[in-house]
Scaffold this motif. Sequence first.
Motif, PDB file in Angstrom:
ATOM      1  N   ILE A   8       2.289  -0.482   0.989  1.00 38.29           N
ATOM      2  CA  ILE A   8       2.759  -0.729  -0.416  1.00 38.29           C
ATOM      3  C   ILE A   8       2.838  -2.024  -0.889  1.00 38.29           C
ATOM      4  CG2 ILE A   8       4.750   0.075  -1.913  1.00 38.29           C
ATOM      5  CD1 ILE A   8       5.703   1.814   0.609  1.00 38.29           C
ATOM      6  N   TRP A   9       2.487  -2.302  -2.061  1.00 37.63           N
ATOM      7  CA  TRP A   9       2.260  -3.741  -2.521  1.00 37.63           C
ATOM      8  C   TRP A   9       3.013  -3.673  -3.843  1.00 37.63           C
ATOM      9  CZ3 TRP A   9      -0.215  -7.777   0.136  1.00 37.63           C
ATOM     10  CH2 TRP A   9      -0.673  -7.453   1.565  1.00 37.63           C
ATOM     11  N   ARG A  10       3.504  -4.744  -4.101  1.00 38.13           N
ATOM     12  CA  ARG A  10       4.007  -5.287  -5.473  1.00 38.13           C
ATOM     13  C   ARG A  10       3.403  -6.572  -5.723  1.00 38.13           C
ATOM     14  NH1 ARG A  10      10.559  -5.525  -4.576  1.00 38.13           N
ATOM     15  NH2 ARG A  10      10.477  -7.824  -3.039  1.00 38.13           N
ATOM     16  N   HIS A  11       3.349  -6.828  -7.417  1.00 41.05           N
ATOM     17  CA  HIS A  11       2.695  -7.981  -7.793  1.00 41.05           C
ATOM     18  C   HIS A  11       3.820  -8.365  -8.801  1.00 41.05           C
ATOM     19  CE1 HIS A  11      -0.244  -5.174  -6.203  1.00 41.05           C
ATOM     20  NE2 HIS A  11      -0.620  -6.483  -5.671  1.00 41.05           N
ATOM     21  N   PRO A  12       4.905  -9.019  -8.592  1.00 45.23           N
ATOM     22  CA  PRO A  12       5.920  -9.483  -9.607  1.00 45.23           C
ATOM     23  C   PRO A  12       5.397 -10.328 -10.858  1.00 45.23           C
ATOM     24  CG  PRO A  12       6.230 -10.872  -7.605  1.00 45.23           C
ATOM     25  CD  PRO A  12       4.996  -9.706  -7.194  1.00 45.23           C
ATOM     26  N   ILE A  13       4.422 -11.111 -10.839  1.00 45.41           N
ATOM     27  CA  ILE A  13       3.773 -11.805 -11.894  1.00 45.41           C
ATOM     28  C   ILE A  13       2.369 -11.516 -11.971  1.00 45.41           C
ATOM     29  CG2 ILE A  13       3.397 -13.879 -12.795  1.00 45.41           C
ATOM     30  CD1 ILE A  13       5.999 -15.132 -11.489  1.00 45.41           C
ATOM     31  N   ARG A  18       1.074 -11.464  -4.461  1.00 42.03           N
ATOM     32  CA  ARG A  18       1.209 -10.030  -3.934  1.00 42.03           C
ATOM     33  C   ARG A  18       2.161 -10.059  -3.008  1.00 42.03           C
ATOM     34  NH1 ARG A  18      -3.918 -12.229  -3.134  1.00 42.03           N
ATOM     35  NH2 ARG A  18      -3.836 -12.904  -1.085  1.00 42.03           N
ATOM     36  N   GLU A  19       2.858  -8.924  -2.561  1.00 46.03           N
ATOM     37  CA  GLU A  19       3.837  -8.994  -1.666  1.00 46.03           C
ATOM     38  C   GLU A  19       3.821  -7.616  -1.078  1.00 46.03           C
ATOM     39  OE1 GLU A  19       8.586 -10.060  -0.869  1.00 46.03           O
ATOM     40  OE2 GLU A  19       7.998  -9.370  -2.623  1.00 46.03           O
ATOM     41  N   LEU A  32       6.348   0.472 -10.681  1.00 42.37           N
ATOM     42  CA  LEU A  32       6.962   0.321  -9.343  1.00 42.37           C
ATOM     43  C   LEU A  32       7.895  -1.076  -9.327  1.00 42.37           C
ATOM     44  CD1 LEU A  32       5.075   0.378  -5.978  1.00 42.37           C
ATOM     45  CD2 LEU A  32       6.327  -1.758  -6.445  1.00 42.37           C
ATOM     46  N   PRO A  33       9.232  -0.796  -8.978  1.00 38.91           N
ATOM     47  CA  PRO A  33       9.978  -1.837  -9.367  1.00 38.91           C
ATOM     48  C   PRO A  33       9.515  -3.179  -8.951  1.00 38.91           C
ATOM     49  CG  PRO A  33      10.968  -0.224  -7.916  1.00 38.91           C
ATOM     50  CD  PRO A  33       9.710   0.209  -8.075  1.00 38.91           C
ATOM     51  N   TRP A  34       9.784  -4.373  -9.571  1.00 35.44           N
ATOM     52  CA  TRP A  34       9.416  -5.734  -9.471  1.00 35.44           C
ATOM     53  C   TRP A  34       7.806  -5.726  -9.499  1.00 35.44           C
ATOM     54  CZ3 TRP A  34      12.526  -9.794  -9.387  1.00 35.44           C
ATOM     55  CH2 TRP A  34      14.165  -9.396  -9.061  1.00 35.44           C
ATOM     56  N   ASP A  35       7.136  -4.821 -10.048  1.00 33.64           N
ATOM     57  CA  ASP A  35       5.658  -4.944 -10.023  1.00 33.64           C
ATOM     58  C   ASP A  35       5.382  -5.257 -11.664  1.00 33.64           C
ATOM     59  OD1 ASP A  35       2.799  -4.593  -8.868  1.00 33.64           O
ATOM     60  OD2 ASP A  35       2.703  -2.843 -10.081  1.00 33.64           O
ATOM     61  N   ARG A  36       4.689  -6.435 -11.653  1.00 34.40           N
ATOM     62  CA  ARG A  36       3.979  -7.036 -13.083  1.00 34.40           C
ATOM     63  C   ARG A  36       5.171  -6.956 -13.992  1.00 34.40           C
ATOM     64  NH1 ARG A  36       0.203  -4.092  -9.833  1.00 34.40           N
ATOM     65  NH2 ARG A  36      -1.879  -5.226 -10.050  1.00 34.40           N
ATOM     66  N   THR A  75       6.839 -13.739  -2.624  1.00 33.83           N
ATOM     67  CA  THR A  75       7.873 -13.463  -1.904  1.00 33.83           C
ATOM     68  C   THR A  75       9.207 -13.075  -2.971  1.00 33.83           C
ATOM     69  OG1 THR A  75       7.112 -14.209   0.256  1.00 33.83           O
ATOM     70  CG2 THR A  75       9.578 -13.461   0.039  1.00 33.83           C
ATOM     71  N   VAL A  76       9.836 -11.942  -3.113  1.00 34.68           N
ATOM     72  CA  VAL A  76      10.854 -11.873  -4.264  1.00 34.68           C
ATOM     73  C   VAL A  76      12.182 -11.785  -3.188  1.00 34.68           C
ATOM     74  CG1 VAL A  76      11.908 -10.200  -5.734  1.00 34.68           C
ATOM     75  CG2 VAL A  76       9.245 -10.500  -5.725  1.00 34.68           C
TER      76      VAL A  76
END
Length: 253
Positions: A8-13, A18-19, A32-36, A75-76
């Motif tokens: 599972i990955w998110r990409h906050p900006i 990526r995280e 997805l929370p905190w994604d883009r 990293t968030v």
Amino acid sequence: MPGIVTDIWRHPIKSHGREALAEVALTKGTTLPWDRVWAVAHEASGISDSTRGWRPVQNFVVCARAPELAAINATVDESAGTITLTHPRLARITVDPDIPEDRNRLIEWVTPLAPPDRARPVRVYRAGGRGLTDTEFPSVSILSRSSLDALSAEAGQEVAPERWRGNIWVEGFEAWSEFGWVGRRVRIGDAELRVIEPIQRCRATTANPETGRRDLDTLALLDAGWGHRNFGVYAEVAASGRVRTGDPVTILG
């Protein structure tokens, strides 16, 4: 037999790091929370302080036009609302993208990674209640490890999953069978998602996620091997629930 969630990955900006996650809570009708959550707008975008809502990818500095961005990791700190970014040739930076002075620091930090012949990064933008995905609807991307293995075999080398900037990776299905899920529901962990469309890929995937250099023509590989440039599918969350790595994945009607 059901498949399983492998990553599972998110990409906050958007396009800026990526995280990897062990689990995530998906909510119906949202990304997805905190994604883009944020994106970096360029000087030709026309985005201003009065701009609101979702905007298409053409407005932003992204890996397709600035390949060095592909080497950023994120990293968030959810409690602090901050994001720490790293890149192999830049000093580590921690920012809260909602604070004006931190937005300025982020623009200064990322500017050396933007090609000089492209529109320059000028503004950190937040859409509000949803992530700045490439789709007009709030999407979560699902990608197949079997399809990645098939592409790696075509390439004659291992192709890193990070190239594809996906959210949920699954295994246990035939390569490319995910395109047959369009219009169907998929139960992933405790959540259900409705698959909407394939993801048509761009030059962003040609950049190495460790170095940020273009080193593999992923688009030519897809064209030569399968006659298309699709990899993964976009879905929308149809029923809220928690998803963890190792959870079962079942294709529904």
